[in-house]
Design a protein around this motif. Structure first.
Motif, mmCIF file in Angstrom:
data_model
loop_
_atom_site.group_PDB
_atom_site.id
_atom_site.type_symbol
_atom_site.label_atom_id
_atom_site.label_comp_id
_atom_site.label_asym_id
_atom_site.label_seq_id
_atom_site.Cartn_x
_atom_site.Cartn_y
_atom_site.Cartn_z
ATOM 1 N N UNK A 1 0.825 -1.170 0.053
ATOM 2 C CA UNK A 1 0.121 -0.120 0.119
ATOM 3 C C UNK A 1 0.760 1.476 -0.039
ATOM 4 N N UNK A 2 1.932 1.203 0.869
ATOM 5 C CA UNK A 2 2.937 2.435 0.954
ATOM 6 C C UNK A 2 3.460 2.498 -0.345
ATOM 7 N N UNK A 3 3.863 1.676 -1.172
ATOM 8 C CA UNK A 3 4.657 1.626 -2.453
ATOM 9 C C UNK A 3 3.681 2.346 -3.329
ATOM 10 N N UNK A 4 2.318 1.897 -3.308
ATOM 11 C CA UNK A 4 1.269 2.565 -4.263
ATOM 12 C C UNK A 4 1.141 4.048 -3.964
ATOM 13 N N UNK A 5 1.311 4.583 -2.722
ATOM 14 C CA UNK A 5 0.889 5.659 -2.434
ATOM 15 C C UNK A 5 2.239 6.426 -2.766
ATOM 16 N N UNK A 6 3.343 5.795 -2.514
ATOM 17 C CA UNK A 6 4.347 6.795 -3.138
ATOM 18 C C UNK A 6 4.380 6.767 -4.641
ATOM 19 N N UNK A 7 4.176 5.785 -5.444
ATOM 20 C CA UNK A 7 3.922 6.049 -6.823
ATOM 21 C C UNK A 7 3.075 6.899 -7.224
ATOM 22 N N UNK A 8 1.719 7.182 -6.679
ATOM 23 C CA UNK A 8 0.825 7.983 -6.766
ATOM 24 C C UNK A 8 1.406 9.350 -6.581
ATOM 25 N N UNK A 9 1.770 9.545 -5.339
ATOM 26 C CA UNK A 9 2.013 10.760 -4.969
ATOM 27 C C UNK A 9 3.142 11.681 -5.315
ATOM 28 N N UNK B 1 12.118 7.052 -6.273
ATOM 29 C CA UNK B 1 11.745 5.850 -5.692
ATOM 30 C C UNK B 1 12.706 4.841 -5.663
ATOM 31 N N UNK B 2 12.780 4.057 -4.359
ATOM 32 C CA UNK B 2 13.712 3.109 -4.241
ATOM 33 C C UNK B 2 12.829 1.974 -3.702
ATOM 34 N N UNK C 1 8.460 8.308 2.499
ATOM 35 C CA UNK C 1 7.552 9.203 1.499
ATOM 36 C C UNK C 1 6.366 9.481 2.176
ATOM 37 N N UNK C 2 5.734 8.277 2.804
ATOM 38 C CA UNK C 2 4.594 8.326 3.527
ATOM 39 C C UNK C 2 4.460 9.066 4.607
ATOM 40 N N UNK C 3 5.350 8.910 5.423
ATOM 41 C CA UNK C 3 5.659 10.051 6.660
ATOM 42 C C UNK C 3 5.751 11.183 6.292
ATOM 43 N N UNK C 4 6.221 11.703 5.326
ATOM 44 C CA UNK C 4 6.596 12.982 4.793
ATOM 45 C C UNK C 4 5.105 13.577 4.508
ATOM 46 N N UNK C 5 4.321 12.891 3.666
ATOM 47 C CA UNK C 5 2.955 13.526 3.110
ATOM 48 C C UNK C 5 2.079 13.578 4.177
ATOM 49 N N UNK C 6 2.133 12.582 5.182
ATOM 50 C CA UNK C 6 1.294 12.702 6.349
ATOM 51 C C UNK C 6 1.706 13.760 7.293
ATOM 52 N N UNK C 7 2.883 13.927 7.457
ATOM 53 C CA UNK C 7 3.281 15.330 8.192
ATOM 54 C C UNK C 7 2.804 16.395 7.623
ATOM 55 N N UNK C 8 2.848 16.536 6.479
ATOM 56 C CA UNK C 8 2.617 17.878 5.494
ATOM 57 C C UNK C 8 0.995 18.013 5.636
ATOM 58 N N UNK C 9 0.320 16.786 5.886
ATOM 59 C CA UNK C 9 -1.157 16.880 5.732
ATOM 60 C C UNK C 9 -1.678 16.783 4.117
ATOM 61 N N UNK D 1 -6.579 -3.362 14.201
ATOM 62 C CA UNK D 1 -5.915 -4.113 12.944
ATOM 63 C C UNK D 1 -5.299 -3.241 12.036
ATOM 64 N N UNK D 2 -5.897 -2.117 11.852
ATOM 65 C CA UNK D 2 -4.974 -1.288 10.680
ATOM 66 C C UNK D 2 -3.659 -0.887 11.421
ATOM 67 N N UNK D 3 -3.600 -0.657 12.742
ATOM 68 C CA UNK D 3 -1.975 -0.299 13.278
ATOM 69 C C UNK D 3 -0.927 -1.399 12.847
ATOM 70 N N UNK D 4 -1.656 -2.828 13.088
ATOM 71 C CA UNK D 4 -0.709 -3.928 12.621
ATOM 72 C C UNK D 4 -0.309 -4.126 11.422
ATOM 73 N N UNK D 5 -1.310 -3.698 10.486
ATOM 74 C CA UNK D 5 -1.240 -4.282 9.020
ATOM 75 C C UNK D 5 -0.693 -2.960 8.036
ATOM 76 N N UNK D 6 -1.000 -1.747 8.588
ATOM 77 C CA UNK D 6 -0.709 -0.591 7.554
ATOM 78 C C UNK D 6 0.191 0.297 8.310
ATOM 79 N N UNK D 7 1.612 0.330 7.926
ATOM 80 C CA UNK D 7 2.439 1.274 8.461
ATOM 81 C C UNK D 7 2.259 2.712 8.310
#
Length: 214
Positions: A19-27, A37-38, A45-53, A197-203
């Protein structure tokens, strides 16, 4: 009559890192930074966009959850508009049939724990009321009432199943509202199950939402 606890299950095949890889690819289209992208860049990348809102990016990914709750809680769930729902129908489900065990199923209220005499008495009154409801429902069916007619005696405590699909941004909105201490206790019970469940499965995506028990 059967009494069960509320439950929730993720129906989607959720692979958090994917999921995070998809979010990065789209974002990264927004910044035309796809060259960055690596194999290990998605989480940062996900942390960065969440921090920016910049949460519009996570709308591209959705998760489907099956919730087993009482009818009252389901009425609160469907008030969330940016979602798709499929719910067990009391119009078409005939609970006097064998496949339903010829009985009604109710959700145990999480707030009557039985830790006090008052709690125990309130639970006893609740349980007795539901036994009468089941008797009346089955009697109506036996007299020729259709399920959609007999359902008029069914209470909020009746168990229902609802499948709900939301994008990740709407899940964040849902969980922030429904885990809050101002939320109905049974709604918060369900929301906390989903959040766990989300906290366990989705970083990353749900790290900032905390459990609120009371």
């Amino acid at each position: 009559m059967k009494i069960i606890n509320a439950q929730a299950y993720i129906e989607s095949d959720v692979i958090g890192e994917q999921l995070l890889k998809s979010i990065e690819r789209y974002g990264r289209v927004c910044y035309k930074s796809e060259d960055k992208i690596t194999d290990i860049s998605a989480q940062n990348f996900a942390k960065s966009i969440m921090k920016m809102g910049h949460e519009s990016v996570i709308e591209h990914c959705s998760v489907t959850v099956r919730v087993i709750c009482d009818r009252g809680v389901s009425h609160e769930i469907v008030r969330h508009r940016i979602a798709s729902y499929s719910q067990e129908s009391t119009r078409y489900c005939n609970y006097s049939n064998e496949k339903f065990g010829n009985e009604l199923v109710f959700i145990k209220p999480c707030f009557w724990t039985g830790n006090s005499a008052e709690d125990a008495e309130m639970y006893r009154i609740w349980e007795a009321s539901l036994k009468e409801v089941e008797t009346n429902y089955l009697s109506l069916i036996s007299l020729g009432a259709t399920p959609q007619e007999a359902r008029t005696v069914l209470p909020n405590s009746l168990k229902t199943e609802i499948v709900m699909t939301m994008n990740l941004r709407e899940w964040r909105h849902f969980l922030k509202l429904r885990t809050d201490i101002k939320a109905h206790p049974q709604m918060r019970e369900v929301a906390n199950i989903i959040l766990r469940e989300f906290k366990e499965r989705i970083p990353v995506i749900f790290d900032d939402i905390d459990f609120k028990i009371s």
